[in-house]
Design a protein around this motif. Sequence first.
Motif, mmCIF file in Angstrom:
data_model
loop_
_atom_site.group_PDB
_atom_site.id
_atom_site.type_symbol
_atom_site.label_atom_id
_atom_site.label_comp_id
_atom_site.label_asym_id
_atom_site.label_seq_id
_atom_site.Cartn_x
_atom_site.Cartn_y
_atom_site.Cartn_z
ATOM 1 N N VAL A 53 33.130 27.272 35.665
ATOM 2 C CA VAL A 53 33.362 27.759 37.033
ATOM 3 C C VAL A 53 34.422 28.858 37.084
ATOM 4 N N THR A 54 35.430 28.792 36.193
ATOM 5 C CA THR A 54 36.406 29.898 36.162
ATOM 6 C C THR A 54 35.743 31.150 35.594
ATOM 7 N N GLY A 55 34.817 30.960 34.649
ATOM 8 C CA GLY A 55 34.041 32.096 34.121
ATOM 9 C C GLY A 55 33.214 32.739 35.219
ATOM 10 N N ALA A 56 32.696 31.909 36.122
ATOM 11 C CA ALA A 56 31.924 32.419 37.266
ATOM 12 C C ALA A 56 32.794 33.313 38.135
ATOM 13 N N VAL A 57 34.032 32.859 38.396
ATOM 14 C CA VAL A 57 34.955 33.657 39.224
ATOM 15 C C VAL A 57 35.267 34.986 38.533
ATOM 16 N N GLU A 58 35.499 34.934 37.222
ATOM 17 C CA GLU A 58 35.808 36.172 36.484
ATOM 18 C C GLU A 58 34.682 37.197 36.640
ATOM 19 N N GLN A 59 33.436 36.725 36.504
ATOM 20 C CA GLN A 59 32.285 37.634 36.619
ATOM 21 C C GLN A 59 32.197 38.262 38.005
ATOM 22 N N VAL A 60 32.392 37.415 39.034
ATOM 23 C CA VAL A 60 32.267 37.904 40.412
ATOM 24 C C VAL A 60 33.405 38.883 40.736
ATOM 25 N N MET A 61 34.622 38.577 40.288
ATOM 26 C CA MET A 61 35.755 39.484 40.524
ATOM 27 C C MET A 61 35.516 40.848 39.874
ATOM 28 N N GLU A 62 34.943 40.815 38.669
ATOM 29 C CA GLU A 62 34.642 42.062 37.964
ATOM 30 C C GLU A 62 33.576 42.859 38.722
ATOM 31 N N ALA A 63 32.539 42.155 39.198
ATOM 32 C CA ALA A 63 31.457 42.820 39.932
ATOM 33 C C ALA A 63 31.967 43.445 41.237
ATOM 34 N N MET A 64 32.953 42.793 41.859
ATOM 35 C CA MET A 64 33.522 43.308 43.117
ATOM 36 C C MET A 64 34.555 44.408 42.902
ATOM 37 N N HIS A 65 34.977 44.582 41.631
ATOM 38 C CA HIS A 65 36.114 45.457 41.307
ATOM 39 C C HIS A 65 37.351 45.022 42.098
ATOM 40 N N ALA A 66 37.560 43.716 42.146
ATOM 41 C CA ALA A 66 38.722 43.174 42.869
ATOM 42 C C ALA A 66 40.005 43.626 42.168
ATOM 43 N N PRO A 67 41.059 43.930 42.938
ATOM 44 C CA PRO A 67 42.293 44.470 42.348
ATOM 45 C C PRO A 67 43.177 43.388 41.730
ATOM 46 N N ILE A 68 42.583 42.583 40.876
ATOM 47 C CA ILE A 68 43.361 41.560 40.160
ATOM 48 C C ILE A 68 42.933 41.536 38.700
ATOM 49 N N TYR A 69 43.814 41.072 37.841
ATOM 50 C CA TYR A 69 43.446 40.855 36.439
ATOM 51 C C TYR A 69 44.066 39.533 35.988
ATOM 52 N N PHE A 70 43.378 38.857 35.081
ATOM 53 C CA PHE A 70 43.748 37.496 34.713
ATOM 54 C C PHE A 70 44.526 37.441 33.404
ATOM 55 N N GLU A 71 45.528 36.556 33.375
ATOM 56 C CA GLU A 71 46.204 36.168 32.124
ATOM 57 C C GLU A 71 45.740 34.761 31.811
ATOM 58 N N LYS A 72 44.929 34.612 30.776
ATOM 59 C CA LYS A 72 44.250 33.329 30.532
ATOM 60 C C LYS A 72 45.022 32.462 29.535
ATOM 61 N N TYR A 73 45.149 31.166 29.862
ATOM 62 C CA TYR A 73 45.846 30.223 28.972
ATOM 63 C C TYR A 73 45.026 28.949 28.817
ATOM 64 N N LEU A 312 35.048 26.866 43.641
ATOM 65 C CA LEU A 312 36.084 27.726 43.055
ATOM 66 C C LEU A 312 35.932 29.175 43.512
ATOM 67 N N LEU A 313 34.703 29.620 43.778
ATOM 68 C CA LEU A 313 34.508 30.969 44.328
ATOM 69 C C LEU A 313 35.162 31.073 45.711
ATOM 70 N N LEU A 314 34.983 30.031 46.534
ATOM 71 C CA LEU A 314 35.617 30.035 47.864
ATOM 72 C C LEU A 314 37.134 29.899 47.750
ATOM 73 N N SER A 315 37.602 29.124 46.756
ATOM 74 C CA SER A 315 39.055 29.026 46.515
ATOM 75 C C SER A 315 39.609 30.381 46.091
ATOM 76 N N SER A 316 38.833 31.127 45.294
ATOM 77 C CA SER A 316 39.309 32.447 44.859
ATOM 78 C C SER A 316 39.314 33.432 46.030
ATOM 79 N N ALA A 317 38.452 33.197 47.035
ATOM 80 C CA ALA A 317 38.521 34.013 48.263
ATOM 81 C C ALA A 317 39.817 33.708 49.012
ATOM 82 N N MET A 318 40.209 32.420 49.050
ATOM 83 C CA MET A 318 41.510 32.044 49.638
ATOM 84 C C MET A 318 42.637 32.757 48.894
#
Length: 368
Positions: A53-73, A312-318
């Motif tokens: 589900v976090t991979g899903a968010v990463e894909q959607v953020m990339e497709a939207m060109h959202a102004p965020i980048y992830f530090e993954k742990y 998680l997609l809706l949480s990422s919108a929050m």
Amino acid sequence: MATRRSAPHLLKQLFASRHHLNPTRHVTYMPRPGDGTPRSVTLIPGDGIGPLVTGAVEQVMEAMHAPIYFEKYEVHGDMKAVPSEVLESIKKNKVCLKGGLATPMGGGVSSLNVQLRKELDLYASLVNCFNLPGLPTRHDNVDIVVIRENTEGEYSGLEHEVVPGVVESLKVITKFCSERIAKYAFEYAYLNNRKKVTAVHKANIMKLADGLFLESCREVATKYPGIKYNEIIVDNCCMQLVSKPEQFDVMVTPNLYGNLVANTAAGIAGGTGVMPGGNVGADYAVFEQGASAGNVGNDKVVQQKKANPVALLLSSAMMLRHLQFPAFADRLETAVKRVILEGRYRTKDLGGTSTTQEVVDAVIDALH
């Protein structure tokens, strides 16, 4: 005192004009970091369905060109503690997105989810349980926000064996934490044009502990005369939730009851797979699936790659709204709701057969 009264009055006028223009816009009442520049966000994929589900968010953020980048742990529920570099990353970024972390049962191993909340003082859990158009549920007109105290109560972790066979577990309720969560709930209601706050308690039995929680809620309620305030005993609350959930608006609860109430409300409104949420404090915010039940899924769902990414997609919108990117948040929410309304791509928990990736692809298509 006059200046204190005038500020909410101006706020109210401002909000009324905004609300008139866009009645569906939600304001997530949380600290506001950033000034619109691209932001780094700590990402914890977690256990079970978490990486899916976090991979899903990463894909959607990339497709939207959202102004965020992830530090993954990589963090897993069987670790002794949250690694220090992960905490440092969250403290630097102030925002984190995470998948579920498995919580060991018994054995004296503490939950990393609880550790994170305590370490970062994420004192409020916010879960929004609402009907999604096109998703059939037993009840209509459900739109409940459960705001739960997140740092004390039965989750204080103060347990010991007094003598063999006798365990004492301490429930801690403080005036400070009770007032803080009540203020958060009323402020959230005020900023989001909500009409009512309901305090959930068991003060008929725990007269001192839950009594203190209620007393704090009542004091805060007097400062918000425009918002209706009522109280309900937790057992009656569960009964009312499954019979007439539309009567509830914002609910404020101590720690344990909030967990039960949020998951019950989520089940009524479409299941834990579609409910967004976050854990927030004065300085930091961690966004994750709203309702905790099944947040790591079972092995079969993981193997078949059929986890539901909607929550998680809706949480990422929050999260986007929290970072002051409301246009991106609206666009993401609209795309997710369109996919659910059309009904072609749904995971098993929503009565479909789609894989996680098929739902993600449909959301990305709906963005354009």
